[in-house]
Scaffold this active site. Structure first.
Site, PDB file in Angstrom:
ATOM      1  N   HIS A  35     -68.229 -37.239 -10.601  1.00  0.00           N
ATOM      2  CA  HIS A  35     -69.520 -36.565 -10.780  1.00  0.00           C
ATOM      3  C   HIS A  35     -70.675 -37.567 -10.709  1.00  0.00           C
ATOM      4  O   HIS A  35     -71.721 -37.289 -10.120  1.00  0.00           O
ATOM      5  CB  HIS A  35     -69.562 -35.857 -12.140  1.00  0.00           C
ATOM      6  N   GLN A  59     -64.739 -17.780 -12.726  1.00  0.00           N
ATOM      7  CA  GLN A  59     -63.782 -18.398 -11.809  1.00  0.00           C
ATOM      8  C   GLN A  59     -62.472 -18.789 -12.469  1.00  0.00           C
ATOM      9  O   GLN A  59     -61.639 -19.456 -11.854  1.00  0.00           O
ATOM     10  CB  GLN A  59     -64.412 -19.602 -11.111  1.00  0.00           C
ATOM     11  N   LYS A 148     -62.976 -33.353  -2.929  1.00  0.00           N
ATOM     12  CA  LYS A 148     -61.682 -33.081  -3.571  1.00  0.00           C
ATOM     13  C   LYS A 148     -61.407 -31.582  -3.596  1.00  0.00           C
ATOM     14  O   LYS A 148     -60.293 -31.137  -3.352  1.00  0.00           O
ATOM     15  CB  LYS A 148     -61.632 -33.646  -4.994  1.00  0.00           C
ATOM     16  N   ASP A 149     -62.425 -30.796  -3.916  1.00  0.00           N
ATOM     17  CA  ASP A 149     -62.304 -29.336  -3.870  1.00  0.00           C
ATOM     18  C   ASP A 149     -62.721 -28.882  -2.463  1.00  0.00           C
ATOM     19  O   ASP A 149     -63.778 -28.269  -2.272  1.00  0.00           O
ATOM     20  CB  ASP A 149     -63.186 -28.707  -4.941  1.00  0.00           C
ATOM     21  N   GLN A 152     -63.320 -25.146  -1.639  1.00  0.00           N
ATOM     22  CA  GLN A 152     -64.584 -24.750  -2.258  1.00  0.00           C
ATOM     23  C   GLN A 152     -65.765 -25.182  -1.396  1.00  0.00           C
ATOM     24  O   GLN A 152     -66.687 -24.396  -1.147  1.00  0.00           O
ATOM     25  CB  GLN A 152     -64.694 -25.382  -3.644  1.00  0.00           C
ATOM     26  N   SER A 184     -60.356 -35.992 -11.745  1.00  0.00           N
ATOM     27  CA  SER A 184     -60.497 -34.584 -12.101  1.00  0.00           C
ATOM     28  C   SER A 184     -60.678 -34.483 -13.608  1.00  0.00           C
ATOM     29  O   SER A 184     -60.088 -35.268 -14.368  1.00  0.00           O
ATOM     30  CB  SER A 184     -59.253 -33.790 -11.687  1.00  0.00           C
ATOM     31  N   ARG A 186     -59.402 -32.357 -15.339  1.00  0.00           N
ATOM     32  CA  ARG A 186     -58.116 -31.933 -15.893  1.00  0.00           C
ATOM     33  C   ARG A 186     -57.128 -33.081 -16.039  1.00  0.00           C
ATOM     34  O   ARG A 186     -56.060 -32.898 -16.645  1.00  0.00           O
ATOM     35  CB  ARG A 186     -57.511 -30.822 -15.023  1.00  0.00           C
TER      36      ARG A 186
END
Length: 277
Positions: A35, A59, A148-149, A152, A184, A186
């Site tokens: 980010h 989402q 990465k996404d 999207q 990530s 996560r």
């Protein structure tokens, strides 16, 4: 100095004084180096960068991690200040959806039904709905999203073109740990053992990218994942650079998703295919 606003009216007042191109970085918080890289790249383009922090309930599926998704606003604000963001917009749910859950949402179309869309029904509809709202609320001229996404990113680009939103969408390459793991929010859910297993995703992509023939790409990547019992494969797909049909020659994309422990991870890499002589 970074201004922090939480309501639409506060945001509008700050934007009225912007006086120039507005660059936007959208996040769900729990900011990491990926980010921060987005904010730095945005600042290279515009001195007025708006960072949005909002965990979007639309989402998340019913069995997904909305309630436990990390919320670290104080640390996130420090990161935004350190990177020189002009504004952080951190709204509550009622500020983004003032009438409650919207009855009309974005239809992601066929591109949203494959890969992540097949595994996470409704995810892309919710994602595109909030992105469209935030593009308008922030009056974005240009917006930055991580590769990465990748699905999207492709869907956002398609939405902006199809709906003529007049916003430039810029993709920023994936940021990785020294060992190759894609950053990530996560990743913090992974135990030390699971984190080792998670490295199979990036290793598989690297092995696949060595090759230039589609079957060889998938075979090399698939072997790495098959040999890692701690990573339960969801999909491994080779597509065109826009997620369309695999080209016989030229740029392509290799995408992977797998579950490691209770954590679902995704990654992708650009590949150049060559015709056989």
């Amino acid at each position: 100095m970074t201004q922090v606003v939480h309501t639409r009216d506060e945001l509008a007042a700050v934007l009225d004084a912007a006086g120039g191109e507005i660059a936007v970085v959208m996040t769900m918080g729990a900011l990491h180096e990926g980010h921060r890289r987005l904010i730095r790249v945005a600042r290279e383009r515009s001195p007025f960068v708006v960072v949005t922090i909002f965990v979007n309930p639309l989402q998340f599926g019913p069995a997904e991690d909305f309630e436990k998704y990390p919320r670290t606003l104080d640390e996130d604000l420090e990161a935004c200040r350190a990177e020189g963001a002009a504004v952080v917009f951190a709204p509550g749910r009622d500020d983004v959806y003032p009438g409650g859950a919207p009855s009309i949402t974005m239809n992601p179309g066929p591109l949203g039904a494959i890969l992540e869309g097949a595994s996470r029904p409704g995810h892309f509809s919710g994602m595109l709905t909030v992105v469209e709202k935030l593009l308008r609320l922030t009056r974005a001229d240009v917006a930055f999203f991580g590769e990465k996404d990748f699905q999207q990113l492709a869907l956002i680009r398609r939405m902006v073109v199809d709906l003529e939103l007049g916003v430039e969408i810029v993709g920023v390459p994936t940021v990785r740990e020294d060992d190759g793991l894609a950053l990530s929010s996560r990743n913090r859910y992974l135990s030390p053992t699971e984190r080792i297993s998670a490295l199979a995703l990036s290793r598989a992509l690297r092995e696949g990218a060595v090759h230039s023939e589609p079957k060889a790409v998938l075979a090399a990547a698939g072997k790495i994942l098959a040999d890692e019992p701690g990573a339960r494969l969801d999909y491994l797909e080779l597509t065109g650079p826009d997620l369309g049909a695999v080209p016989t020659d030229g740029p392509a994309r290799l995408l992977v998703a797998a579950r490691v422990g209770a954590t679902r991870l995704i990654d992708n890499v650009s590949i150049v295919l060559r015709k056989e002589a």
